[in-house]
Scaffold this active site. Structure first.
Site, short mmCIF file in Angstrom:
data_model
loop_
_atom_site.label_atom_id
_atom_site.label_comp_id
_atom_site.label_asym_id
_atom_site.label_seq_id
_atom_site.Cartn_x
_atom_site.Cartn_y
_atom_site.Cartn_z
CG ASP A 545 -2.38 0.70 2.67
OD1 ASP A 545 -3.63 0.80 2.28
OD2 ASP A 545 -1.86 -0.35 2.44
CG HIS A 546 -7.87 5.68 1.60
ND1 HIS A 546 -7.66 6.16 2.66
CD2 HIS A 546 -8.86 6.02 0.99
CE1 HIS A 546 -8.74 7.32 2.58
NE2 HIS A 546 -9.62 6.89 1.58
#
Length: 576
Positions: A545-546
């Site tokens: 998850d950036h």
């Protein structure tokens, strides 16, 4: 005589928080009436009553923490209904008890409906069984979560069996696991209404119990006492205006509300932070929880939030929440095509697991900005060592697979990079760092992929991980996994190396923030010491998850993981 009501066994949870108390002393409740809402792991659940009668006292308040067996309160199961009926006759002592339940703004709609119908069921509490539930009555599927139309895969009792409260009656297959449905009463099974293969929902009749001749005989003489119920019924309309004022919007205009509300986004509805009773309330009104902003603790959606949402939709004349109809960001539907016009087709239904996991995967894909970091690890020494240890491990009943080594390496990497072992709070402002490591792994079954969870993997050595990996995989293939054996994962590994492929990009299993995809290892020429030598290389991909993990942190994680896989000595060391 007052009976203790305690927190039943609803899964493998301990020390969970009470986020709402749904009743108060003086309230009339039935079996399965929600008493409290608790927050456990990823969701909230209502704890139902196991007996019918009048609440005499409560031992819990909002914010308390409970486990299985914690006392909720006491209920007057024998004479509770009678005293409630007799109160309007004028006993000064009980007049306050009659007025007290009138003002119940915090009680859910389900509870209000049950309270409104309590006088009609005044005889039920007069037949308690020894186990605390009503004797000689119907036993129905209780509210054990937000499920509908699930299959009965086993019937555990037969007519003539004597059972107690919490005796398992049925085994259901719900979501990706099986679960037992316990009895809410004690007595002798008189008849069963279900068989293997039937499908049930909350409230479905399981069967009828007999409590014995003695309770039935006692109940008969009490029948003439029923006439005092008339004053109670007469008193009900007088109390009604006080109850009606806060709830005209949800109850009366429900059909109209449905017309003015946008279509429910099932994936978003399932993801919304709300208790089962609030979910049911929203379903009855056709309101989409995914479009609401919760005002409760930690953003939890309350009944008042649902009412406000419906009221806004009715007064504005447009769908609330900014969906497609209101010019919002709802996704356009994929056009339907009649493929039979082009040739012969066959319609094959998706498996149960595919139907359930599909919306969750779609929600993860739409809500999480995925980034994939690919790398590979030299596992030549790991494989050589594994083969040497394999024989000795098999003598101890342990199947030492490559995946066990990968899981052990993940533990070391997650210790080094705790952000990868976290979750993003629903507000998006805080990171929840977990001080434990529970590893989920994708298991291939005839019905599709399921994800069992190895709890406290950081406290287990390579042999313990391998043993639990084999045990959970066998349960998954046989369809015997419990719900609790698939909950609480902090990081997931999906390994397709036993099947093939050179790599793939997995979808993150929200609310986790990363997942590892492992492909098939193969020998490759690697340049070492001035020459090319054959080395066994394992390709893998980290999806992250950036919002939580940036590119530099992602590549540092995969580099560290590759180093640990190449150093087999660190993987087989004893866990301190």
């Amino acid at each position: 005589m007052a009976t203790d009501i305690k927190v039943p066994d609803l899964g493998d949870f301990k020390d969970v928080e009470v986020i709402d108390v749904l009743v108060k002393p003086g309230d009339q409740v039935d079996v399965d009436t929600p008493l409290i809402s608790i927050e456990t792991e990823k969701a909230t659940m209502d704890v139902p009553s196991t007996a019918a009668g009048v609440i005499t006292s409560l031992a819990l308040k909002k914010g308390d923490r409970v486990s299985k067996g914690t006392l909720i309160g006491q209920i007057e199961a024998k004479g509770g209904a009678a005293s409630a009926v007799a109160a309007p006759a004028g006993a000064k002592k009980t007049s306050g008890a009659v007025e007290e339940p009138v003002s119940t703004p915090s009680i859910s709609k389900e509870q209000s409906d049950r309270n409104a119908g309590a006088p009609a069921k005044a005889e039920a509490p007069s037949q308690p069984a020894s186990g605390g539930g009503p004797a000689g009555g119907e036993v129905r599927v209780p509210d054990l979560g937000d499920f509908k139309d699930v299959e009965v895969i086993d019937v555990l009792v037969k007519p003539g069996d004597r059972i107690d409260v919490d005796t398992p009656l049925l085994t259901l297959e719900t979501e990706k696991a099986t679960m037992d449905v316990p009895s809410t009463a004690a007595g002798v099974v008189k008849s069963l209404a279900l068989k293997k293969g039937d499908r049930v929902s909350k409230g479905t009749l399981i069967g009828v119990l007999e409590g014995g001749a003695a309770p039935a005989a006692k109940a008969a003489p009490e029948a003439p006492k029923a006439p005092p119920a008339e004053p109670a019924k007469a008193a009900a309309p007088a109390a009604a205006p006080a109850k009606k004022e806060p709830t005209p919007a949800p109850e009366a205009p429900a059909p109209a509300a449905t017309k003015g509300l946008p279509q429910i986004d099932e994936a978003g509805f399932a993801r919304a932070y709300a208790s089962p009773s609030v979910r049911k309330f929203a379903r009855e009104l056709g309101a989409d929880l995914s479009r609401m902003k919760g005002t409760g603790p930690k953003g939890r959606i309350t009944p008042e939030d649902v009412k406000s949402f419906v009221k806004q939709a009715l007064t504005s004349g447009a769908p609330a929440g900014g969906g497609a109809a209101a010019g919002g960001g709802a996704l356009p539907k994929i056009p339907e095509v009649d493929f039979s016009k082009f040739g012969e087709i066959e319609v094959k239904p998706l498996s149960r697991i595919q139907r359930i996991s599909g919306p969750h995967l779609q929600a993860s894909w739409l809500n999480i900005p995925h980034v994939w970091q690919m790398d590979e690890a030299d596992i030549t020494e790991l494989e050589e060592t594994r083969k040497k240890l394999k024989g000795e491990a098999e003598k101890q009943g342990i199947k030492l697979t490559p995946l066990a080594f990968v899981l052990r390496a993940c533990v070391l990497a997650l210790r080094q990079f705790p952000n990868v072992n976290s979750s993003l709070e629903s507000s998006g402002k805080n990171l929840i760092l977990k001080k434990f490591i529970n590893l989920g792994f994708a298991a291939d079954t005839p019905g599709g992929l399921v994800v069992p969870v190895i709890k406290d993997a950081d406290k287990k050595d390579i042999y313990e991980i391998a043993r639990e990996l084999a045990d959970l995989s066998a349960k998954a293939r046989d369809g015997k996994l419990k719900i609790t054996e698939m909950q609480g994962a902090t990081f997931t590994v999906s390994s397709l190396g036993g099947i093939g492929g050179v790599g793939f990009t997995p979808i993150i299993n929200a609310p986790e923030v990363a997942i590892l995809g492992v492909a098939k290892s193969s020998f490759k020429p690697v340049y070492q010491d001035g020459q090319f030598v054959p080395r066994l290389m394992l390709p893998f991909t980290l999806a992250y998850d950036h919002r939580v993990i940036d590119g530099a942190a992602g590549v540092r994680f995969t580099t560290f993981l590759a180093e640990k896989l190449a150093d087999v000595r660190g993987l087989i060391e004893a866990v301190p």
